[in-house]
Design a protein around this motif. Structure first.
Motif, short mmCIF file in Angstrom:
data_model
loop_
_atom_site.label_atom_id
_atom_site.label_comp_id
_atom_site.label_asym_id
_atom_site.label_seq_id
_atom_site.Cartn_x
_atom_site.Cartn_y
_atom_site.Cartn_z
N LEU A 9 24.36 16.23 -16.30
CA LEU A 9 24.88 15.13 -15.49
C LEU A 9 26.10 14.43 -16.07
O LEU A 9 26.89 13.85 -15.34
CB LEU A 9 23.77 14.08 -15.26
CG LEU A 9 22.70 14.43 -14.22
CD1 LEU A 9 21.68 13.34 -14.12
CD2 LEU A 9 23.34 14.68 -12.86
N HIS A 10 26.25 14.44 -17.37
CA HIS A 10 27.31 13.61 -17.93
C HIS A 10 28.67 14.26 -17.87
O HIS A 10 28.84 15.42 -18.15
CB HIS A 10 27.09 13.24 -19.39
CG HIS A 10 25.80 13.73 -19.93
ND1 HIS A 10 24.70 13.93 -19.15
CD2 HIS A 10 25.43 14.05 -21.18
CE1 HIS A 10 23.71 14.36 -19.91
NE2 HIS A 10 24.12 14.44 -21.12
N SER A 11 29.63 13.45 -17.53
CA SER A 11 31.01 13.86 -17.66
C SER A 11 31.35 13.65 -19.13
O SER A 11 31.89 14.52 -19.80
CB SER A 11 31.90 12.99 -16.79
OG SER A 11 31.26 12.82 -15.53
N ASP A 12 31.01 12.47 -19.63
CA ASP A 12 31.30 12.14 -21.01
C ASP A 12 29.98 11.94 -21.74
O ASP A 12 29.44 10.85 -21.78
CB ASP A 12 32.14 10.85 -21.06
CG ASP A 12 32.42 10.43 -22.49
OD1 ASP A 12 31.98 11.15 -23.43
OD2 ASP A 12 33.08 9.40 -22.67
N PRO A 16 28.16 7.57 -22.53
CA PRO A 16 27.95 7.55 -21.08
C PRO A 16 28.15 6.16 -20.49
O PRO A 16 27.69 5.17 -21.06
CB PRO A 16 26.51 8.01 -20.94
CG PRO A 16 25.84 7.63 -22.22
CD PRO A 16 26.90 7.72 -23.26
N SER A 17 28.82 6.11 -19.39
CA SER A 17 28.96 4.84 -18.69
C SER A 17 27.61 4.39 -18.16
O SER A 17 26.68 5.18 -18.07
CB SER A 17 29.93 5.00 -17.52
OG SER A 17 29.33 5.83 -16.54
N ARG A 19 26.85 3.84 -15.25
CA ARG A 19 26.57 4.65 -14.08
C ARG A 19 25.87 5.96 -14.46
O ARG A 19 24.89 6.38 -13.84
CB ARG A 19 27.90 4.95 -13.39
CG ARG A 19 27.78 5.45 -11.97
CD ARG A 19 29.11 5.31 -11.24
NE ARG A 19 28.94 5.53 -9.80
CZ ARG A 19 28.79 6.72 -9.26
NH1 ARG A 19 28.77 7.79 -10.02
NH2 ARG A 19 28.63 6.83 -7.95
N GLU A 20 26.38 6.61 -15.50
CA GLU A 20 25.78 7.87 -15.95
C GLU A 20 24.39 7.63 -16.53
O GLU A 20 23.47 8.41 -16.29
CB GLU A 20 26.67 8.53 -17.02
CG GLU A 20 28.06 8.91 -16.54
CD GLU A 20 28.02 9.90 -15.39
OE1 GLU A 20 27.13 10.77 -15.38
OE2 GLU A 20 28.87 9.80 -14.49
N GLN A 21 24.25 6.56 -17.26
CA GLN A 21 22.92 6.23 -17.80
C GLN A 21 21.91 6.13 -16.68
O GLN A 21 20.79 6.64 -16.77
CB GLN A 21 22.95 4.89 -18.54
CG GLN A 21 23.70 4.85 -19.85
CD GLN A 21 23.68 3.43 -20.45
OE1 GLN A 21 22.69 2.71 -20.34
NE2 GLN A 21 24.79 3.02 -21.05
N LEU A 23 22.02 7.48 -13.69
CA LEU A 23 21.73 8.78 -13.10
C LEU A 23 20.74 9.57 -13.96
O LEU A 23 19.81 10.19 -13.45
CB LEU A 23 23.01 9.60 -12.92
CG LEU A 23 23.75 9.41 -11.60
CD1 LEU A 23 24.97 10.32 -11.55
CD2 LEU A 23 22.83 9.73 -10.42
N ARG A 24 20.96 9.54 -15.26
CA ARG A 24 20.05 10.28 -16.14
C ARG A 24 18.65 9.73 -16.09
O ARG A 24 17.67 10.47 -15.97
CB ARG A 24 20.54 10.20 -17.59
CG ARG A 24 21.72 11.09 -17.88
CD ARG A 24 21.83 11.27 -19.39
NE ARG A 24 23.09 10.76 -19.89
CZ ARG A 24 23.37 10.64 -21.19
NH1 ARG A 24 22.46 10.96 -22.10
NH2 ARG A 24 24.54 10.19 -21.56
N ARG A 71 25.64 17.24 -7.65
CA ARG A 71 26.16 17.69 -8.93
C ARG A 71 25.45 18.92 -9.44
O ARG A 71 26.07 19.84 -9.96
CB ARG A 71 26.00 16.57 -9.97
CG ARG A 71 27.01 15.48 -9.82
CD ARG A 71 27.19 14.83 -11.17
NE ARG A 71 27.61 13.45 -11.07
CZ ARG A 71 27.68 12.63 -12.11
NH1 ARG A 71 27.33 13.06 -13.31
NH2 ARG A 71 28.09 11.40 -11.95
#
Lengths: 198, 198
Positions: A9-12, A16-17, A19-21, A23-24, A71
């Motif tokens: 899922l992570h771009s970075d 993680p931003s 937002r990413e946190q 999602l995970r 994704r």
DNA sequence: GCCTCAGGTTAATCGCCGTTCACACTGGAC
DNA sequence: GTCCAGTGTGAACGGCGATTAACCTGAGGC
């Protein structure tokens, strides 16, 4: 409970931003209990904020799920075509490339695998259609390879074979963790190859 | 929409009681949308009554699901032990018996297969524990046979192998209907045997 | 030193859905 | 014929959970 952190899922991945946190964490919770059984407050709590804070990052709970599934499908399709292309002209080599890719993905992202086939139905028609289309293209990648290995078989039979292989490989989340990762990868790949060529 | 009528639920298949009709309809709906997404009114409508009428036959929506899953697990366990016993002493024959049994069950009851591994989490702890125990005993049936075929392998590896075989065989609902039933049964059995012996 | 804005918070709002209730309608048993 | 058990029905009730509203804060830019 799990320290599992699905990586797709992570771009970075490093930093993680928020937002990413989210999602995970959501992927993990959705996999454990099913998206409908997980409240917006639960997802918030998992990243240390209150429920409504989610709405600063996503339009709705459904949008979260949609982005998650889109994704995954995109990543699988992209990875699949890439691996096949890199595998040369031999159908067996191509098959092995696909199998190893899928095995790695399933072992790296058990939560995403679980969510993908459990919660597709919770998407809006529009989103579901898009996800299914990506999935279909990925399946066709497999079907094309299988068709060359079984020239006598119908396309429908090859498709059934592909789904059976997904079922085999994606069984990973059900036999969680009792076997070391490399051994598990070897076992699944071996079984999948045998089943594919039978 | 579907004319599918999973067969493993009826005691009296010919003239099902209202209670049985409800269980069948619910299994179908739960499989299509997930138990949490199906309302009591939906189940009622599917058998031609209103929602609350359900409560004349079941204590709650959860009780319906619990009975459904318990019956499946019991049927699988009973069928599995019976087939193994009838297969003689050869591990390969025993394996073949188990594979054919599971394939038949999955093809006959796609909805139940889907519900079983999707909605286990919606049960109360008590019910879930009971279902899991039955499932575990069924899995051990497979593990015992696989262990004799792979004497060098650990129990954990055999268990992973069993789960992978379930995944393969239970993929049926995903490749719905495009292949004729006998051909599908043959294909799945062949793939499963190859994967099991690999 | 202000203004803005991203990102949080808590307290409503609002609809859905499981469940319960009070009241019929049957169709045998007697 | 009466009665009762079994089934249904439509109309509440109540809680839960997604979303929205209104308000707060702290970090930069200027």
């Amino acid at each position: 409970m799990t320290s599992q952190q699905d990586s797709a899922l992570h771009s970075d991945a490093a930093n993680p931003s928020r937002r990413e946190q989210i999602l995970r964490a959501a992927a993990q919770l959705f996999a454990e209990r099913g998206s409908r059984a997980v409240g917006v407050d639960d997802v918030g709590a998992a990243v240390g904020v209150t429920g409504p804070a989610i709405y600063r990052h996503f339009a709705s709970k459904d949008a979260m799920l949609a982005e998650m599934l889109l994704r995954i499908s995109e990543r699988l399709l992209a990875g699949g075509t890439e691996r096949v292309a890199a595998a040369g002209a031999s159908p067996v080599d191509q098959l092995r490339a696909l199998v190893e890719f899928q095995v790695d993905f399933a072992l790296d992202n058990p939560a995403l695998i679980t969510v993908q086939d459990r919660d597709l139905g919770a998407l809006t028609d529009r989103d579901a259609r898009q996800v299914r289309q990506l999935q279909r293209r990925y399946v066709e990648e497999w079907v094309a390879v299988l068709a060359r290995l079984h020239p006598e078989a119908s396309t429908a039979a090859c498709r059934a074979r592909a789904h059976a292989l997904f079922g085999l490989i994606n069984s990973t989340p059900h036999s969680a963790g009792r076997v070391a990762r490399p051994a598990m990868a070897g076992l699944l790949a071996e079984m999948a190859m045998a089943a594919a060529l039978a």
